[in-house]
Design an enzyme around this catalytic site. Structure first.
Site, PDB file in Angstrom:
ATOM      1  N   LYS A 175      37.150  12.348 -12.729  1.00  0.00           N
ATOM      2  CA  LYS A 175      38.057  13.481 -12.911  1.00  0.00           C
ATOM      3  C   LYS A 175      37.979  14.353 -11.666  1.00  0.00           C
ATOM      4  O   LYS A 175      37.023  15.100 -11.465  1.00  0.00           O
ATOM      5  CB  LYS A 175      37.671  14.319 -14.132  1.00  0.00           C
ATOM      6  CG  LYS A 175      38.798  15.273 -14.516  1.00  0.00           C
ATOM      7  CD  LYS A 175      38.310  16.607 -15.033  1.00  0.00           C
ATOM      8  CE  LYS A 175      38.171  17.664 -13.985  1.00  0.00           C
ATOM      9  NZ  LYS A 175      39.346  18.021 -13.208  1.00  0.00           N
ATOM     10  N   GLY A 228      30.106  21.012  -8.521  1.00  0.00           N
ATOM     11  CA  GLY A 228      31.011  22.149  -8.676  1.00  0.00           C
ATOM     12  C   GLY A 228      30.210  23.420  -8.834  1.00  0.00           C
ATOM     13  O   GLY A 228      29.070  23.516  -8.363  1.00  0.00           O
ATOM     14  N   SER A 229      30.793  24.382  -9.520  1.00  0.00           N
ATOM     15  CA  SER A 229      30.139  25.686  -9.621  1.00  0.00           C
ATOM     16  C   SER A 229      28.987  25.652 -10.622  1.00  0.00           C
ATOM     17  O   SER A 229      28.964  24.831 -11.542  1.00  0.00           O
ATOM     18  CB  SER A 229      31.164  26.733 -10.066  1.00  0.00           C
ATOM     19  OG  SER A 229      31.617  26.404 -11.365  1.00  0.00           O
ATOM     20  N   GLY A 233      28.633  23.782 -14.249  1.00  0.00           N
ATOM     21  CA  GLY A 233      27.478  22.885 -14.369  1.00  0.00           C
ATOM     22  C   GLY A 233      26.668  23.167 -15.628  1.00  0.00           C
ATOM     23  O   GLY A 233      26.226  22.249 -16.315  1.00  0.00           O
ATOM     24  N   GLU A 250      25.215  19.022  -8.955  1.00  0.00           N
ATOM     25  CA  GLU A 250      25.045  19.654  -7.634  1.00  0.00           C
ATOM     26  C   GLU A 250      25.961  20.860  -7.610  1.00  0.00           C
ATOM     27  O   GLU A 250      27.173  20.730  -7.826  1.00  0.00           O
ATOM     28  CB  GLU A 250      25.393  18.676  -6.504  1.00  0.00           C
ATOM     29  CG  GLU A 250      24.322  17.626  -6.249  1.00  0.00           C
ATOM     30  CD  GLU A 250      22.944  18.199  -5.956  1.00  0.00           C
ATOM     31  OE1 GLU A 250      22.841  19.314  -5.405  1.00  0.00           O
ATOM     32  OE2 GLU A 250      21.944  17.528  -6.297  1.00  0.00           O
ATOM     33  N   CYS A 284      29.747  23.917   0.264  1.00  0.00           N
ATOM     34  CA  CYS A 284      28.589  24.362  -0.522  1.00  0.00           C
ATOM     35  C   CYS A 284      27.423  24.689   0.392  1.00  0.00           C
ATOM     36  O   CYS A 284      26.560  25.492   0.060  1.00  0.00           O
ATOM     37  CB  CYS A 284      28.193  23.289  -1.523  1.00  0.00           C
ATOM     38  SG  CYS A 284      27.938  21.692  -0.766  1.00  0.00           S
ATOM     39  N   GLU A 384      27.337  33.745  -4.537  1.00  0.00           N
ATOM     40  CA  GLU A 384      28.142  32.825  -3.720  1.00  0.00           C
ATOM     41  C   GLU A 384      29.574  33.362  -3.635  1.00  0.00           C
ATOM     42  O   GLU A 384      30.197  33.618  -4.671  1.00  0.00           O
ATOM     43  CB  GLU A 384      28.144  31.424  -4.349  1.00  0.00           C
ATOM     44  CG  GLU A 384      28.825  30.400  -3.455  1.00  0.00           C
ATOM     45  CD  GLU A 384      28.914  29.007  -4.070  1.00  0.00           C
ATOM     46  OE1 GLU A 384      29.235  28.906  -5.268  1.00  0.00           O
ATOM     47  OE2 GLU A 384      28.677  28.027  -3.339  1.00  0.00           O
TER      48      GLU A 384
HETATM   49  P1  NAD Z   1      34.384  24.183 -10.541  1.00  0.00           P
HETATM   50  O1  NAD Z   1      33.098  24.238 -11.274  1.00  0.00           O
HETATM   51  O2  NAD Z   1      35.417  25.182 -10.871  1.00  0.00           O
HETATM   52  O3  NAD Z   1      35.089  22.766 -10.778  1.00  0.00           O
HETATM   53  C1  NAD Z   1      34.425  21.545 -10.473  1.00  0.00           C
HETATM   54  C2  NAD Z   1      35.014  20.451 -11.344  1.00  0.00           C
HETATM   55  O4  NAD Z   1      34.704  20.743 -12.709  1.00  0.00           O
HETATM   56  C3  NAD Z   1      36.542  20.361 -11.267  1.00  0.00           C
HETATM   57  O5  NAD Z   1      36.929  19.014 -11.348  1.00  0.00           O
HETATM   58  C4  NAD Z   1      36.982  21.118 -12.506  1.00  0.00           C
HETATM   59  O6  NAD Z   1      38.234  20.718 -13.012  1.00  0.00           O
HETATM   60  C5  NAD Z   1      35.883  20.714 -13.471  1.00  0.00           C
HETATM   61  N1  NAD Z   1      35.746  21.627 -14.611  1.00  0.00           N
HETATM   62  C6  NAD Z   1      35.994  22.952 -14.666  1.00  0.00           C
HETATM   63  N2  NAD Z   1      35.730  23.423 -15.907  1.00  0.00           N
HETATM   64  C7  NAD Z   1      35.303  22.364 -16.632  1.00  0.00           C
HETATM   65  C8  NAD Z   1      34.867  22.187 -17.965  1.00  0.00           C
HETATM   66  N3  NAD Z   1      34.822  23.204 -18.827  1.00  0.00           N
HETATM   67  N4  NAD Z   1      34.507  20.946 -18.356  1.00  0.00           N
HETATM   68  C9  NAD Z   1      34.514  19.905 -17.503  1.00  0.00           C
HETATM   69  N5  NAD Z   1      34.928  19.997 -16.224  1.00  0.00           N
HETATM   70  C10 NAD Z   1      35.304  21.224 -15.795  1.00  0.00           C
HETATM   71  O7  NAD Z   1      34.020  24.198  -8.997  1.00  0.00           O
HETATM   72  P2  NAD Z   1      35.025  24.143  -7.766  1.00  0.00           P
HETATM   73  O8  NAD Z   1      35.696  25.458  -7.626  1.00  0.00           O
HETATM   74  O9  NAD Z   1      35.881  22.926  -7.852  1.00  0.00           O
HETATM   75  O10 NAD Z   1      34.035  23.899  -6.539  1.00  0.00           O
HETATM   76  C11 NAD Z   1      33.401  24.925  -5.856  1.00  0.00           C
HETATM   77  C12 NAD Z   1      31.945  24.988  -6.253  1.00  0.00           C
HETATM   78  O11 NAD Z   1      31.350  23.706  -6.045  1.00  0.00           O
HETATM   79  C13 NAD Z   1      31.140  25.946  -5.405  1.00  0.00           C
HETATM   80  O12 NAD Z   1      30.232  26.634  -6.237  1.00  0.00           O
HETATM   81  C14 NAD Z   1      30.387  25.031  -4.445  1.00  0.00           C
HETATM   82  O13 NAD Z   1      29.195  25.554  -3.928  1.00  0.00           O
HETATM   83  C15 NAD Z   1      30.142  23.853  -5.319  1.00  0.00           C
HETATM   84  N6  NAD Z   1      29.892  22.640  -4.529  1.00  0.00           N
HETATM   85  C16 NAD Z   1      28.633  22.142  -4.525  1.00  0.00           C
HETATM   86  C17 NAD Z   1      28.347  21.014  -3.763  1.00  0.00           C
HETATM   87  C18 NAD Z   1      26.966  20.431  -3.745  1.00  0.00           C
HETATM   88  O14 NAD Z   1      26.837  19.257  -3.422  1.00  0.00           O
HETATM   89  N7  NAD Z   1      25.942  21.179  -4.096  1.00  0.00           N
HETATM   90  C19 NAD Z   1      29.353  20.406  -3.017  1.00  0.00           C
HETATM   91  C20 NAD Z   1      30.637  20.958  -3.059  1.00  0.00           C
HETATM   92  C21 NAD Z   1      30.904  22.075  -3.828  1.00  0.00           C
END
Ligand code: NAD
Length: 484
Positions: A175, A228-229, A233, A250, A284, A384
């Site tokens: 996804k 993601g965030s 997570g 992550e 990130c 962040e």
């Molecule tokens: P996000 O958490 O908003 O979304 C990440 C993914 O999760 C997307 O595909 C989103 O559709 C999905 N998602 C959102 N809500 C969900 C739910 N309730 N259930 C299941 N899936 C859901 O994050 P973002 O805005 O896409 O990315 C930015 C964040 O990612 C920042 O915090 C950044 O630091 C982090 N990030 C971390 C790394 C790493 O490797 N540590 C790498 C890249 C980005």
């Protein structure tokens, strides 16, 4: 009308079950719609999971060398389409074309790297207490894995999850972020063109909140790999642990570069800028704090502000240093963090607003921003922001700098600029981060090395390198005795 794209399930391109689509715009020009993508539902997620489950035994039953060959073919296809993929990525994500090409090339290298991993030993022979007993352990796939990925590296992150998952014999439901769906279509096309058997790799588009729970809890899913965030997570780990799934997270960072008085000055300034503002600070591992020893603080601040103010900003296909942030909402959220930094007493040294040029008025731009004399405890220095905003913090000495560095909830990456070998070694020991760089920017990864954070940045596991196998396999122990 913008082109319509579909889900990739069981080797077919499928319309979403409720026939709904969402539009994705170009952050460099919000009036340019780059495509319409499926707004999937739980039903679509279930269908993708069933396809992955049906393909599992066939895929897991292939020799790992054959699986590696598919990855090599996918890498070749991706390389032949590099410019097309990078151009789409630039249009949906906003990073510059050279960065988008670099990211696509990185995905190709990752595919090839994990193809070679399929030829490594996958177990151990263990001395048994029985003189004629053959005792060994072997890595086997975990099963169907869900991959939930962010928008900021729309080709590298999906591939750094999918390549080891597939190499180890798992089947995949991915996804992608709803903010970077086009690149996910291109990834699925590359696997399709490489001839990957139907159902081995599936992509469903849409909003995680709509069907994320199904991806994390379905009885035929064994594991979830999420990037993601921290907020999302936590939700995913709650679902996964309640249903006994293996999971890896992550998440965010509040990464710092520490600059000691003996640092190579220009190198420290230039790499701090690179770490903070490339990809508009939306990495990130981006540098969001720079902690500078007091003896050189004023000189460093002056050089940083002078060079940051001269950075060019514009669309990814211009030669600008940084592009737009991902959405109007992200721009407004970052501007609001800047505003709150100003109102709580941090000194805004440059940037802090949208550019005045009429040429950029339709994009989600924010000028690269530096705050000075930031209180390390303030929310500006703790939370962040995920945009082109850098906090300058003054430190008394090495110990003070490391204490400030560590006094945040995250621990993804950290860097140190110094000439001192002793300070370098101490920093590598004391900095609470999963990724440490000496005389390098905080951002940057190599696929053959483990990647991940400590504290709230991660869930203890690691991606990439040999470490990736630990998540995408489980271990079976076998003992064979002679018949009586
Ligand atoms: P996000 O958490 O908003 O979304 C990440 C993914 O999760 C997307 O595909 C989103 O559709 C999905 N998602 C959102 N809500 C969900 C739910 N309730 N259930 C299941 N899936 C859901 O994050 P973002 O805005 O896409 O990315 C930015 C964040 O990612 C920042 O915090 C950044 O630091 C982090 N990030 C971390 C790394 C790493 O490797 N540590 C790498 C890249 C980005």
């Amino acid at each position: 009308m913008a082109e319509r794209y579909l889900n990739y399930i069981g080797g077919n391109w499928n319309t979403p079950s409720q026939g709904e689509f969402f539009s994705k715009y170009n952050p460099a020009n919000i009036h340019e719609v780059i495509g319409e993508f499926p707004n999937s539902t739980t039903e679509d997620a279930e269908s993708a999971i069933e396809s992955a489950a049906a393909a599992l035994s066939g895929w897991a039953g292939l020799s790992s060398h054959v699986r590696g060959e598919y990855l090599r073919k996918a890498a070749d296809v991706m390389e032949s389409r590099l410019l097309e993929i990078a151009t789409g990525l630039m249009k949906e994500e906003g990073k510059s074309l050279p960065e988008a090409k670099g990211e696509t090339m990185r995905a190709i290298v990752i595919l090839r790297y994990f193809a070679t991993q399929t030829m490594l030993p996958d177990g151990d022979v263990i001395p048994s207490a029985g003189a004629t007993t053959f005792l060994y352990s072997r890595r086997i796939p975990v099963g169907v894995v869900s991959l939930i990925t962010p928008w900021n590296f729309p080709v590298a992150i999906p591939i750094w999850k999918a390549a080891p998952a597939l190499a180890c014999g798992n089947t995949v439901v991915m996804k992608p972020s709803e903010l970077s769906p086009l690149t996910a279509v291109r990834i699925a096309e590359c696997f399709e063109q490489a001839g990957l058997p139907s159902g081995v790799f599936n992509v469903i588009h849409g909003h995680g909140a709509r069907f994320g729970e199904t991806l994390a809890t379905h009885k035929k899913v064994s594991a979830i790999s999420f990037t993601g965030s921290a907020k999302t997570g936590k939700v995913i780990s709650g679902w996964a642990s309640a249903h006994g799934k293996k999971y890896q997270l992550e998440m965010g960072g509040k990464n710092a570069a520490v600059v000691l008085a003996d640092a190579s000055f220009d190198q420290a300034v230039n790499l701090t800028i690179q770490g903070a503002y490339k990809s508009a600070g939306e990495k990130c591992t981006a540098t969001s704090r720079v902690i500078v020893q007091k003896e050189i603080y004023d000189k460093f601040a002056a050089a940083l502000v002078e060079k940051t103010s001269a950075l060019t900003i514009g669309p990814g296909d211009s030669d600008a240093y940084l592009g737009p942030v991902i959405t109007v909402e992200a721009r407004d959220r970052i501007l609001s963090a800047i505003q709150s930094g100003v109102s709580t007493g941090s000194a805004l040294l440059c940037g802090g607003k949208v550019p005045e040029s009429a040429f950029l008025a339709d994009g989600c731009y924010i000028l690269p921003t530096v705050f000075g004399d930031v209180d390390p405890k303030s929310s500006l220095a703790q939370d962040e922001i995920f945009g082109p905003v850098l906090c300058l913090i003054k430190a008394e000495d090495f110990d003070d700098a490391v204490a400030i560095l560590n006094d945040v909830e995250f621990g993804l990456s950290a860097s140190l600029f110094t000439q001192s070998l002793s300070a370098s070694m101490q920093f590598a020991d004391k900095a609470q981060a999963g990724m440490i760089r000496i005389n390098g920017e905080t951002a940057g990864v190599e696929p053959q090395a483990p990647f991940g954070g400590v504290k709230a940045s991660s869930s203890w596991s690691r991606e990439q390198g040999l470490a990736a196998r630990d998540f995408f396999t489980q271990i079976k122990t076998v003992s064979i005795d002679l018949p009586a």
